[in-house]
Scaffold this motif. Structure first.
Motif, PDB file in Angstrom:
ATOM      1  N   ASP A 280       0.816  -1.220   0.000  1.00  0.00           N
ATOM      2  CA  ASP A 280       0.000   0.000   0.000  1.00  0.00           C
ATOM      3  C   ASP A 280       0.850   1.270   0.000  1.00  0.00           C
ATOM      4  N   ALA A 281       2.136   1.144  -0.237  1.00  0.00           N
ATOM      5  CA  ALA A 281       3.003   2.330  -0.257  1.00  0.00           C
ATOM      6  C   ALA A 281       2.773   3.135  -1.535  1.00  0.00           C
ATOM      7  N   ALA A 282       3.166   4.396  -1.494  1.00  0.00           N
ATOM      8  CA  ALA A 282       3.237   5.199  -2.719  1.00  0.00           C
ATOM      9  C   ALA A 282       4.437   4.657  -3.504  1.00  0.00           C
ATOM     10  N   ILE A 283       4.158   3.814  -4.510  1.00  0.00           N
ATOM     11  CA  ILE A 283       5.215   3.012  -5.124  1.00  0.00           C
ATOM     12  C   ILE A 283       6.284   3.874  -5.808  1.00  0.00           C
ATOM     13  N   ASP A 284       5.868   4.872  -6.551  1.00  0.00           N
ATOM     14  CA  ASP A 284       6.871   5.679  -7.267  1.00  0.00           C
ATOM     15  C   ASP A 284       7.803   6.402  -6.311  1.00  0.00           C
ATOM     16  N   GLU A 285       7.245   6.890  -5.210  1.00  0.00           N
ATOM     17  CA  GLU A 285       8.082   7.576  -4.225  1.00  0.00           C
ATOM     18  C   GLU A 285       8.951   6.563  -3.476  1.00  0.00           C
TER      19      GLU A 285
ATOM     20  N   SER B  19      -2.202   3.423  -7.710  1.00  0.00           N
ATOM     21  CA  SER B  19      -1.069   3.639  -6.820  1.00  0.00           C
ATOM     22  C   SER B  19      -1.199   4.968  -6.081  1.00  0.00           C
ATOM     23  N   ARG B  20      -0.877   4.936  -4.797  1.00  0.00           N
ATOM     24  CA  ARG B  20      -0.948   6.147  -3.987  1.00  0.00           C
ATOM     25  C   ARG B  20       0.218   7.083  -4.311  1.00  0.00           C
ATOM     26  N   VAL B  21       0.023   8.324  -3.905  1.00  0.00           N
ATOM     27  CA  VAL B  21       1.041   9.333  -4.178  1.00  0.00           C
ATOM     28  C   VAL B  21       1.449   9.979  -2.863  1.00  0.00           C
ATOM     29  N   ASP B  22       2.725  10.152  -2.670  1.00  0.00           N
ATOM     30  CA  ASP B  22       3.231  10.836  -1.481  1.00  0.00           C
ATOM     31  C   ASP B  22       3.759  12.194  -1.913  1.00  0.00           C
ATOM     32  N   GLY B  25       7.414  13.145  -1.300  1.00  0.00           N
ATOM     33  CA  GLY B  25       8.314  12.411  -2.187  1.00  0.00           C
ATOM     34  C   GLY B  25       8.309  12.984  -3.595  1.00  0.00           C
ATOM     35  N   VAL B  26       7.124  13.336  -4.071  1.00  0.00           N
ATOM     36  CA  VAL B  26       7.014  13.911  -5.416  1.00  0.00           C
ATOM     37  C   VAL B  26       7.786  15.221  -5.486  1.00  0.00           C
ATOM     38  N   ARG B 197      -3.839  11.562  -9.788  1.00  0.00           N
ATOM     39  CA  ARG B 197      -3.450  10.265 -10.326  1.00  0.00           C
ATOM     40  C   ARG B 197      -4.690   9.452 -10.738  1.00  0.00           C
ATOM     41  N   GLN B 232       3.770   9.776 -14.499  1.00  0.00           N
ATOM     42  CA  GLN B 232       3.897   8.436 -13.905  1.00  0.00           C
ATOM     43  C   GLN B 232       2.658   7.601 -14.202  1.00  0.00           C
ATOM     44  N   ARG B 235       3.041   6.434 -17.699  1.00  0.00           N
ATOM     45  CA  ARG B 235       3.980   5.314 -17.769  1.00  0.00           C
ATOM     46  C   ARG B 235       3.325   4.008 -17.312  1.00  0.00           C
TER      47      ARG B 235
END
Lengths: 489, 312
Positions: A280-285, B19-22, B25-26, B197, B232, B235
């Motif tokens: 469940d993580a933000a995969i790209d980050e 997918s989740r977004v942080d 991090g972004v 997203r 993303q 992609r």
């Protein structure tokens, strides 16, 4: 997902031109002496060694090798400075000197960054944005504590220890010097520091700063040399405290030789951190965090996230994205502002890393490397992954200290946790999940000194750093870092 | 509002699985792109590439045929004193101006080379009944639009009626016929990067050829973090389906330096296949002149006054 048809190509028509940082503003002397009692003095035995630029194998400078007598002279100078000036100075005055060092480091940041990169091989982006600013920040932080020590430990009497012998590694030369010197001075101790033999130059430049800042002679002494110089420092009878950062093997021998003596010590040793990615993580980050965790500073990081534990349901996606991301990592000239991964610090370290690449494959692991083109001279290693490895593989168990990531999968939180803790090390860890409760559960149960949640390799002078188990003892940074240089009663 | 029947073959995607977004991090990743140092030939190449990716835009209530003709003239003759400049990718206008733009470009023999893009579907708010939006789309295509820039129904999206948004995009997709469809998410109204997203995934599954950040009428318009999240998503869609979807950040990109940072982000996220006007556009009006000014600077070593660059 069909990897063969939908493949991204990062070898683009549009490429970045070289963008080298200029070196015309720095000065590196042909020869450096030992910094003892406020002066640069020749080593008694007249031995010198070369410091090499690992990116092109050229000699940068000849540096004095301190023998036993030189170390003794440095300890004597530190003892004299402790007794006659530093311990009698008002704490606020001590703070003033440390602030002065911090400010000069900031003013000369660009020069220090360039020399750090030339001497150690790390990308200029990192020395410019991380090493040097953090080193200055440590001096600023501990300067502030100098006259407030009794408030740090309410109800206790605080007293300096005396003379501290400090031995630092080659992966963050100036930053480690700052981690060691700043709290020691703030607490009223004097210092004999031994930088690593492959990266002595910024510590010697720091000696110039310390001299120019007008610190009383002998408060900081810098003796360059290899392992025997360090051993002479550890074995010296008039040392009150040894602070060491380096390999677990050397740490163990230091602990042995100090057993039964009154010398205090803190050891910051190796690591094999688990970086744990939940589904469940933000995969790209998280992928970005994996890259920062293992490829930062060519993986020459004791707290590197060198074991990737990824939940099985997202393993394919994570590995695929990681491989794509590795293609955009630029490996090469550390002085180029666009370089992501610089040179391996020394031929010895490169040989060690290459040994592990062979071991990993011989044990049945599947090795993957980015397609980066490597320069022809200097010491280089492509960013590397191992898949198909388990807890029984040596590349999973042992610290490689290079850009090599061992990837394993797990199914449940408990399995991930078991694997994370199933290591003799315990320096750092990472947890990636969108669920707050899972972060708390994991961070409480992972036995490691530093754990990052949804980020990796973040440092701050106010935050303590140190290990469990074979990763060492004692903490540096923050309030805990003061404790290591004080007698509390 | 009645729910239109979906004419798309692909089903509504499971947005809860996206997918989740942080955000932190972004933003860190974006900061890394901005640290790339682009110099010399590499800079020149980027400036020209960006120039060729521009959708030269005028979307004002005060637009007139005269204004649109001037814009087309600029699109064709960016700065003729510098030889070898590319022309922009498209001109972007309101539906009532499509015919004017079409004729202006056709008269110069540039049909097909410089596209005519038209906003549609009750741009910018999208607050009209679906049949009106479809009619508007068909009219713009009939007038000669090569590309349609539609807006999604943000209200429906925010109240969770993803099926409505999906079907609406699919219906507009059908109404476009041969024309390419760009789907504007209006990210400034979506609130979080997670929503950006999800909206991206929704639009791509519903048949978008391009996804686009903004109308330019809402602040914030395009930002690098928002664009990265959309890249993303593109992609991941490509990984999943093998279908390439284009990207168009629009609004707020007026400086060459920022445009180059977007290209760095594009290069390191999607790579070679997207580094062309067919797959990446800048929705912008004042960016073109700044790019030209920088190209001039690269060639001569000095900046010229803005008065030497035509404003249309």
């Amino acid at each position: 997902m069909d990897e063969t048809t939908s493949k991204l190509a990062f070898d683009t028509d549009w490429q970045y031109d070289p963008a080298p940082e200029s070196t015309d503003h720095i000065r590196i002397d042909e020869q450096y002496e030992l910094f003892i009692g406020g002066e640069f003095v020749a080593p008694k035995e007249g031995r010198y060694f070369d410091s090499i630029n690992p990116a092109n194998e050229q000699v940068l400078a000849r540096v004095a090798a301190a023998g036993k007598d030189d170390v003794a002279r440095a300890v004597k100078a530190a003892r004299k400075a402790y007794q006659t000036s530093w311990s009698t100075l008002k704490p606020a005055e001590r703070g003033k000197y440390i602030y002065r060092i911090a400010r000069v480091l900031q003013e000369r940041a660009r020069e220090f960054a360039v020399i750090e990169t030339l001497d150690g091989g790390k990308p200029i982006r990192e020395s410019r944005d991380i090493d040097i600013p953090l080193a200055a920040a440590h001096f600023f932080y501990y300067a502030g504590w100098a006259d407030k020590l009794e408030y740090a430990f309410p109800g206790k009497q605080v007293a300096a220890l005396g003379v501290a012998g400090q031995i630092i590694p080659w992966n963050f030369p100036l930053l480690m010097a700052a981690w060691k010197i700043a709290p020691a001075l703030a607490c009223g101790n004097t210092v004999v520091l031994k930088p690593a033999e492959t990266t002595p130059l910024t510590a010697l430049k720091l000696a110039e700063v310390i001299r120019d800042a007008g610190l009383p002679p002998g408060v900081v002494n810098i003796v360059t040399g290899a392992g025997d110089t360090g051993a002479a420092l550890v074995d010296h009878p008039d040392i009150d405290k040894i602070a060491f950062t380096g390999s677990t093997a050397v740490g163990r021998s230091i602990q042995k030789s100090l057993a039964g003596t009154s010398t205090k010590y803190t050891l910051e040793l190796g690591g094999k951190a688990a970086n744990i990615i939940f589904a469940d993580a933000a995969i790209d980050e998280a992928v970005e965090g994996i890259v920062n965790g293992i490829f930062f500073n060519q993986g020459h990081v004791c707290c590197a996230g060198s074991r990737l534990l990824v939940q099985e349901s997202v393993a394919d996606e994570v590995i695929r994205k990681l491989k794509d991301r590795m293609e955009s990592l630029i490996v090469g000239d550390p002085m180029d502002k666009n370089t992501d991964i610089g040179a391996i610090n020394s031929p010895a370290q490169l040989a060690k890393i290459e040994d592990y690449l062979r071991i990993g494959q011989a044990e049945g692991g599947e090795m993957y490397q980015s397609s980066a083109t490597l320069p022809t001279t200097g010491y280089w290693c492509r960013p590397t992954l191992f898949t198909g490895v388990s807890q029984s593989n040596r590349v999973v168990q042992e610290e490689i200290f290079g850009p090599v990531l061992a990837i394993q999968t797990f199914r449940t939180l408990e399995e991930g946790l078991d694997k994370a803790n199933n290591t003799p090390y315990g320096l750092s860890g990472g947890v990636w999940t969108d669920k707050g409760a899972k972060i708390f559960k994991m961070t409480r149960a992972i036995r490691a000194g530093v754990i990052w949640a949804n980020t990796f390799n973040k440092f701050d002078p106010a935050s303590p750093f140190g290990g469990y188990k074979e990763s060492g003892m004692g903490r540096e940074g923050g309030l805990h870092g003061l404790d290591a240089y004080l007698e509390l009663s | 509002m009645s729910t239109p029947a979906s004419t798309s073959s692909s089903p509504l995607p499971r947005l809860d699985l996206v997918s989740r977004v942080d955000q932190t991090g972004v933003e860190e990743r974006v900061a890394r792109f901005c640290k790339r140092s682009i110099k010399k030939a590499s800079k020149m190449q980027a400036l020209k590439l960006a120039l060729g990716m521009i959708d030269l835009t005028t979307l004002e209530g005060q637009d007139t045929p005269g204004k649109v003709r001037q814009l087309c003239q600029k699109a064709i003759h960016l700065h003729d004193s510098i030889p070898g400049l590319p022309h922009v990718a498209a001109v972007c206008v309101y539906p009532v101006m499509v015919g004017v733009a079409r004729k202006a470009l056709d008269d110069q023999g540039l049909a097909g080379e410089i596209k005519v893009a038209s906003v549609a579907t009750a741009f910018p708010s999208g607050m009209s009944p679906l049949h009106i939006k479809l009619e508007e789309t068909k009219i713009a295509v009939a007038e000669g639009a090569d590309e349609i820039d539609m807006v999604i129904s943000r209200g429906a999206f925010l109240r969770g009626d993803y099926g409505y948004v999906f079907d609406e995009i699919a219906a507009v997709r059908d109404a476009c016929g041969e024309a390419h469809l760009k789907v504007i998410l209006e990210t400034g109204e979506l609130g979080t990067l997670d929503q950006v997203r999800r909206a991206s995934v929704l639009a791509m599954h519903a048949g978008a050829d391009f996804i686009k950040t903004s109308t330019g009428k809402i602040q914030p318009a395009a930002t690098m973090p928002v664009t990265l999240v959309m890249l993303q998503a593109i992609r991941d869609h490509y990984y999943e389906t093998g279908r390439q979807v284009g990207m168009k950040p629009a609004g707020g990109i007026s400086k060459a330096k920022l445009a180059i940072q977007y290209l760095v982000m594009l290069r390191e996220t999607l790579g070679q296949a997207w580094m062309a006007p067919e797959w990446f556009r800048f929705g912008a009006s004042s960016l073109a002149n700044d790019l030209i000014m920088q190209i001039q600077k690269q060639q001569t070593g000095v900046y010229q006054s803005a008065d030497y660059f035509s404003k249309d």
